[in-house]
Design a protein around this motif. Structure first.
Motif, mmCIF file in Angstrom:
data_model
loop_
_atom_site.group_PDB
_atom_site.id
_atom_site.type_symbol
_atom_site.label_atom_id
_atom_site.label_comp_id
_atom_site.label_asym_id
_atom_site.label_seq_id
_atom_site.Cartn_x
_atom_site.Cartn_y
_atom_site.Cartn_z
ATOM 1 N N ILE A 93 -16.049 22.395 123.259
ATOM 2 C CA ILE A 93 -16.684 22.682 121.738
ATOM 3 C C ILE A 93 -17.129 23.351 122.012
ATOM 4 C CG2 ILE A 93 -18.116 21.565 120.076
ATOM 5 C CD1 ILE A 93 -17.302 18.855 120.054
ATOM 6 N N ALA A 101 -15.547 26.967 122.081
ATOM 7 C CA ALA A 101 -15.369 27.914 120.946
ATOM 8 C C ALA A 101 -16.209 27.842 119.751
ATOM 9 C CB ALA A 101 -14.273 26.383 119.890
ATOM 10 N N LEU A 102 -17.251 28.088 120.481
ATOM 11 C CA LEU A 102 -18.512 28.376 119.144
ATOM 12 C C LEU A 102 -19.261 30.049 119.774
ATOM 13 C CD1 LEU A 102 -21.108 25.561 119.305
ATOM 14 C CD2 LEU A 102 -19.340 25.888 117.672
ATOM 15 N N THR A 130 -16.059 29.976 112.534
ATOM 16 C CA THR A 130 -16.435 29.067 113.796
ATOM 17 C C THR A 130 -15.752 28.036 113.836
ATOM 18 O OG1 THR A 130 -18.528 30.117 113.764
ATOM 19 C CG2 THR A 130 -18.553 28.176 114.358
ATOM 20 N N ILE A 152 -13.163 25.627 116.589
ATOM 21 C CA ILE A 152 -13.046 24.102 116.828
ATOM 22 C C ILE A 152 -11.994 23.359 116.080
ATOM 23 C CG2 ILE A 152 -14.294 22.725 116.050
ATOM 24 C CD1 ILE A 152 -16.994 24.100 115.479
ATOM 25 N N ILE A 180 -16.483 16.410 111.457
ATOM 26 C CA ILE A 180 -15.844 16.554 112.371
ATOM 27 C C ILE A 180 -15.009 15.301 112.764
ATOM 28 C CG2 ILE A 180 -17.032 16.157 114.340
ATOM 29 C CD1 ILE A 180 -15.229 18.969 116.032
#
Length: 217
Positions: free
Chosen positions: A116, A119-120, A165, A169, A199
């Motif tokens: 995670i 991917a930020l 964003t 993700i 999520i």
């Protein structure tokens, strides 16, 4: 010419039985008695032989029965041992099933969090998460079953491109859905921005380490 009388021809020496009838009868009875005695003796001998044969057969049968009983006892003992083994195997199977039910949703947190974070955006930090684990696998396709559901909390000193964003993700392996939930200004640091994302992960994130093997272990 005068005729002469024919001479008498004798076949042998003439015999005369002078034995008294009483003696003849006695000998006859004695001979008959001896016959009965021999007959009784023969019957007794035959009976003894039959009894001995029956005894021998019984002895052999008893020995065979004893051997069969001994073999049966050995088999019973072996079955008792196998029963213990079967009980142990059954207990092991039950424990494996319990472990599979209890740990079927096992997964590693560190690789998931690291994925995670990768991917930020650069200045965005993952500061918290609140997720609920899904159930144990029910089908052969983990991508169709829910593994984790919850929220992620992100913090950034500047506003972020939330759609980009979310797309970043969403493209991660194991992520089935992700959406922006809320935006609030941080209370601890002036000018910080806190984002909450809904999520959901599928069960491909599960380790599968404790899953029940096909056909049993």
């Amino acid at each position: 010419m005068a005729r002469t009388a024919p001479a008498l021809a004798f076949a042998g020496v003439p015999r005369v039985n002078l034995m008294p009838p009483v003696e003849i009868e006695r000998r006859r009875r004695a001979s008959l008695a001896r016959g009965w005695v021999w007959g009784v003796l023969a019957a007794v001998v035959a009976a003894v032989l039959v009894i001995m044969g029956a005894f021998a057969l019984k002895l052999v049968a008893d020995q065979q029965l004893a051997a069969q009983q001994s073999q049966t006892n050995v088999l019973i003992s072996e079955l008792a041992e196998l029963s213990d083994v079967s009980g142990a195997l059954a207990t092991e199977q039950e424990l494996q099933s319990f472990r599979s039910d209890a740990m079927g949703a096992d997964f590693a947190w560190a690789p998931l969090v690291s994925s995670i974070r990768s991917a930020l955006p650069t200045d965005v930090t993952l500061v918290g998460f609140d997720v609920v684990s899904g159930g144990v696998p029910q089908t052969g396709d983990p991508a169709k079953e829910v593994g984790l559901v919850g929220t992620l909390t992100l913090e950034s000193p500047t506003p972020i491109d939330l759609p980009a964003t979310v797309r970043g993700i969403r493209g991660l392996a194991g992520v089935s859905s992700v959406d922006g939930r809320s935006l609030s200004t941080g209370q601890q640091t002036v000018g910080s921005y806190v984002y909450e994302l809904d999520i959901a992960f599928d069960q491909s994130i599960y380790s599968g380490q404790f899953a029940t093997q096909e056909g049993g272990e």
